[in-house]
Design a protein around this motif. Structure first.
Motif, PDB file in Angstrom:
ATOM      1  N   UNK A 286       0.809  -1.226   0.000  1.00 40.47           N
ATOM      2  CA  UNK A 286       0.000   0.000   0.000  1.00 40.47           C
ATOM      3  C   UNK A 286       0.840   1.273   0.000  1.00 40.47           C
ATOM      4  N   UNK A 287       2.070   1.174   0.471  1.00 35.92           N
ATOM      5  CA  UNK A 287       2.967   2.335   0.458  1.00 35.92           C
ATOM      6  C   UNK A 287       4.370   1.864   0.108  1.00 35.92           C
ATOM      7  N   UNK A 288       5.229   2.812  -0.255  1.00 35.06           N
ATOM      8  CA  UNK A 288       6.600   2.472  -0.646  1.00 35.06           C
ATOM      9  C   UNK A 288       7.347   1.866   0.540  1.00 35.06           C
ATOM     10  N   UNK A 289       8.086   0.783   0.306  1.00 28.73           N
ATOM     11  CA  UNK A 289       8.849   0.178   1.406  1.00 28.73           C
ATOM     12  C   UNK A 289      10.196   0.853   1.601  1.00 28.73           C
ATOM     13  N   UNK A 290      10.696   0.784   2.825  1.00 29.92           N
ATOM     14  CA  UNK A 290      12.118   1.051   3.042  1.00 29.92           C
ATOM     15  C   UNK A 290      12.904  -0.071   2.350  1.00 29.92           C
ATOM     16  N   UNK A 291      14.048   0.265   1.774  1.00 30.52           N
ATOM     17  CA  UNK A 291      14.894  -0.736   1.132  1.00 30.52           C
ATOM     18  C   UNK A 291      16.171  -0.884   1.939  1.00 30.52           C
ATOM     19  N   UNK A 334       1.783 -10.535   2.124  1.00 36.80           N
ATOM     20  CA  UNK A 334       2.678 -10.893   1.030  1.00 36.80           C
ATOM     21  C   UNK A 334       2.683  -9.776  -0.007  1.00 36.80           C
ATOM     22  N   UNK A 335       3.881  -9.151  -0.255  1.00 40.47           N
ATOM     23  CA  UNK A 335       3.997  -8.060  -1.214  1.00 40.47           C
ATOM     24  C   UNK A 335       5.069  -8.390  -2.248  1.00 40.47           C
ATOM     25  N   UNK A 352      13.373  -4.917   0.005  1.00 43.47           N
ATOM     26  CA  UNK A 352      12.437  -4.728   1.126  1.00 43.47           C
ATOM     27  C   UNK A 352      12.588  -5.864   2.125  1.00 43.47           C
ATOM     28  N   UNK A 353      12.175  -5.612   3.356  1.00 43.24           N
ATOM     29  CA  UNK A 353      12.339  -6.606   4.418  1.00 43.24           C
ATOM     30  C   UNK A 353      10.965  -7.071   4.881  1.00 43.24           C
ATOM     31  N   UNK A 390       8.306 -10.377  -0.498  1.00 44.28           N
ATOM     32  CA  UNK A 390       8.535 -10.198   0.941  1.00 44.28           C
ATOM     33  C   UNK A 390       7.289 -10.576   1.714  1.00 44.28           C
ATOM     34  N   UNK A 391       7.489 -11.296   2.820  1.00 46.90           N
ATOM     35  CA  UNK A 391       6.404 -11.667   3.727  1.00 46.90           C
ATOM     36  C   UNK A 391       6.531 -10.814   4.982  1.00 46.90           C
TER      37      UNK A 391
END
Length: 767
Positions: A286-291, A334-335, A352-353, A390-391
């Motif tokens: 739904x939003x940008x992940x931290x990488x 799950x993304x 992503x984590x 990523x889970x």
């Protein structure tokens, strides 16, 4: 025609050439200084530098026109430079406003200290204040004195050109930018002008015969043609060549580029003014992940060390890491995320984590199961396009509050701290978390405190206060000053958490990117810039895993979890793995560089870093190599000059042969004064140094004939002249101590101590 007549006829040309060389040198210095404007903003210091440099070079020219010794020219230039610097920067302590006193000289260290501070804390282009202006004007004036001696006294304009090119390259290396075409053309033209005038002056000392004139003109035309072609190629063809990859400099050295620093030495690079797009992200989240790219778990009190553990190959298909395990009742989302790398050149892969599957990579990549990061030993992220599944655990507020931190299988080093931990760190941690009912509440209290109005984001405060680091001493100072950037917030949070017995580590990666399109099928696309390289802490919770927190004031997304009551056990989680600014789970724009406070007029400083500690040897090695090469520069220059002299002697020029003999004597510490006649010098070499009388007599007779009897040059005598010089040189060196011969080879005195000229009327400049 008498010698006096020759002198009178050649004096106007000598003065004209000296004037032209001085003007050309001034133009060359001015051209070499143009790239400095990319680092130091133009201001009043420019006018001061132009005026002082012109006055210094003018003083040297007046001395030479007056036919005073070359040493007097340098002394006069230094005196003029000191007087003018005093008039500009030290009037208050000077006699009559221009004559320096001890107090004037005593103010110089303060000016230099002020200049150092301006350089240390300034952001390019720096606005020069008094201290930096003094340093710039004095340095340029000093450069003018040195180059005036090299060009007009030592008559080595090519060596001066090498120095000027090096000076012009320094600002470009410090702050990479587009080539200053105008500055390059001006510098090239000025250096070619210097070489042309110097060549003409040397030719004028021995006028060619009528048959030689066409050859000289042909050589000059060829040289000008080669120079023109070289300039055209440099200006037109070079920009068409493939450009080298951008790289970040190693931490602490500054520089521009796109890689990831695993050592938290981000301060200097954060203050760099250039920002580039490093990668783009398309995600179903739904939003940008931290990488995340690198985790740092080991801390010795001074340095956070990147993790190094067992690795597994990243397969072309299938999972690289085991499935995420969570406690019963914790939801896992799950993304899928696709990362397209542009200008990122790093062995660490931003993911992503917590990643489970990474596909689409080219090259050999390895996964670290301990922290779910991906790294390569030989490849790079450059131009990689890969997909990450990523889970993500999504616990409720109640679940994370009831979870214990750490676990029996966790490495004890994740809570270790040095014995000499400053008391203020633990005391402050306990004070801020007083009343918290669970480890999560303690961490949330710390995060809230750091993001409160008691702290501010600042790139300059750590430098100004002298704690720009991540060790415990820097953390203690940060807690007192309460201003810094992500490194200080992340390190302080992690150390304070450990002081409470909570296992914590630091992660280096990228903030969520900026949305570049609206939500659509396949996910939203975000762009990530170099300025969004970031550091944040993580804490391990049993049954959940590593949970990121965001203590950096005004940046990122603070971590907090929603209550699961009334939602059937499902919770909306606002963590750094999501954009908490959008509780309705709609795409939003993550903080960009424009959101960073306290940056002044910077245009997107990028967080840059080096290739890691494995390349820290490179800079010292290059410096050592440069010093070794520099050691042999005088020897190489001397060999080239000797070869030039002997070539001319081989063509029958006795003056060149005699000058070669004088320079050999000077190198070995034998005086060769211009006040001594050739006959007296020859007699001294024979009586004091055992030189063969026939050899030195041959040279002496030949130079006397051409200097006083005006005999024409006889090419047939060339081989005999060269052979005589070679035998005399061998005899002089055989009679010199070994130490003297070594010094003569490495540091030939004839490059700086001018040998006496018997044909004074044939000297063009620098007499």
């Amino acid at each position: 025609m008498s010698t006096t007549d020759v002198t009178v006829l050649r004096t106007p040309r000598r003065r004209r050439d000296a004037t032209l060389l001085t003007v050309g040198l001034f133009a060359a210095i001015a051209s070499a200084m143009l790239p400095v404007f990319s680092v130091i903003a133009p201001g009043p210091w420019v006018a001061g530098a132009v005026f002082v440099t012109a006055a210094v070079l003018g003083a040297g020219l007046l001395v030479r026109v007056g036919r005073l010794p070359a040493a007097v020219a340098s002394i006069a230039e230094i005196a003029v430079g000191i007087v003018l610097l005093t008039a500009i920067f030290g009037r208050s302590t000077a006699l009559l406003g221009v004559i320096p006193t001890p107090a004037t000289f005593g103010s110089v260290p303060d000016l230099l200290a002020a200049a150092s501070e301006e350089i240390r804390t300034g952001v390019a282009p720096v606005e020069a204040q008094t201290g930096l202006s003094f340093l710039l004007v004095a340095a340029i004036a000093g450069l003018a004195v040195v180059l005036d001696h090299v060009v007009l006294t030592a008559r080595m304009p090519l060596l001066a050109g090498v120095g000027l090119v090096a000076v012009s390259l320094i600002p470009t290396i410090a702050i990479p930018s587009d080539i200053d075409i105008a500055g390059f053309l001006l510098l090239a033209a000025a250096l070619l002008f210097l070489l042309r005038i110097d060549t003409r002056a040397r030719t004028a000392t021995a006028p060619p015969t009528r048959s030689d004139a066409p050859r000289v003109r042909g050589v000059s035309a060829t040289a000008l043609g080669v120079a023109a072609v070289a300039v055209i190629v440099a200006v037109v063809a070079t920009p068409l060549l493939p450009q080298p990859d951008l790289r970040f400099a190693t931490g602490g050295t500054g520089g521009i580029g796109t890689t990831i620093n695993p050592n938290l030495e981000l301060g200097n690079d954060l203050r760099q003014p250039r920002e580039v797009e490093v990668l783009s992200v398309r995600t179903t989240a739904p939003t940008a992940p931290y990488l995340r790219a690198v985790t740092l778990s080991r801390f010795d009190g001074a340095v956070w060390q990147p993790d190094s553990s067992d690795t597994v190959p990243v397969p072309a298909e299938g999972a690289v890491f085991d499935p995420v395990t969570v406690a019963e009742g914790v939801t896992v989302a799950d993304y899928d995320t696709t990362v397209t790398v542009d200008q990122l050149d790093s062995p660490w892969l931003p993911v992503p984590y917590p990643a489970s599957t990474v596909t689409g990579l080219t090259g050999d990549w390895l996964g670290m199961p301990q922290n779910r990061t991906v790294v390569t030993r030989a490849g790079s992220t450059r131009e990689q396009v890969y997909e990450v599944q990523a889970d993500v655990p999504r616990p409720t507020l109640e679940q994370i509050r009831s979870s214990a931190v750490g676990g029996p299988a966790l490495d004890p080093s994740l809570t270790s701290l040095p014995d000499d931990l400053p008391a203020v760190i633990g005391d402050t941690a306990r004070e801020v978390t007083a009343g918290a009912q669970s480890p999560y509440d303690q961490l949330l209290a710390l995060q809230t405190w750091f993001r409160s109005s008691e702290f501010r984001y600042s790139l300059d405060a750590p430098v100004e206060s002298g704690f720009d680091g991540a060790g415990v001493d820097a953390v203690a100072d940060f807690l007192e000053v309460r201003a810094g950037y992500c490194v200080h917030y992340a390190s302080a949070f992690a150390v304070m958490a450990r002081s409470l017995g909570i296992p914590a580590r630091i992660v280096i990666g990228y903030l969520p990117g900026t949305a570049s399109s609206t939500a659509q099928q396949g996910g939203t696309e975000y762009t990530v810039s170099s300025s969004q390289l970031h550091a944040w802490p993580e804490v391990s919770f049993e049954g959940i895993g590593w949970v990121p927190f965001e203590p950096t004031n005004s940046l990122g997304v603070p971590t907090n979890f929603a209550s699961g009551s009334g939602s059937g056990g499902s919770a909306t989680t606002d963590t750094p793995d999501q954009d908490a600014a959008s509780p309705d789970a709609q795409p939003s724009t993550a903080p960009s560089q424009a959101d960073r406070p306290d940056l002044g007029a910077q245009d997107g400083p990028g967080v840059s870093a080096g290739q890691g500690s494995s390349t820290t040897w490179l800079a010292p090695a290059l410096v050592a190599l440069a010093l070794v090469l520099l050691l042999f520069v005088p020897s190489v220059v001397r060999v080239l000059r000797r070869r030039r002299r002997l070539t001319a002697a081989g063509a029958g020029d006795p003056v060149a042969a005699w000058r070669a003999l004088q320079e050999e004597a000077v190198d070995l510490g034998i005086p060769a004064s211009g006040a001594e006649s050739p006959r007296a010098f020859a007699a001294r070499l024979t009586s004091d140094h055992g030189v063969d009388a026939d050899d030195v007599g041959l040279l002496r007779a030949a130079v006397e004939r051409v200097s006083y009897a005006e005999d024409a040059v006889d090419p047939a005598s060339g081989p005999a002249l060269v052979a005589a010089v070679a035998r005399i040189r061998a005899r002089l060196r055989a009679g010199a101590p070994p130490a003297r011969r070594l010094v003569a080879n490495l540091f030939p005195r004839s490059l700086v101590v001018r040998s006496g000229a018997v044909e004074a009327d044939r000297e063009t400049v620098g007499s």
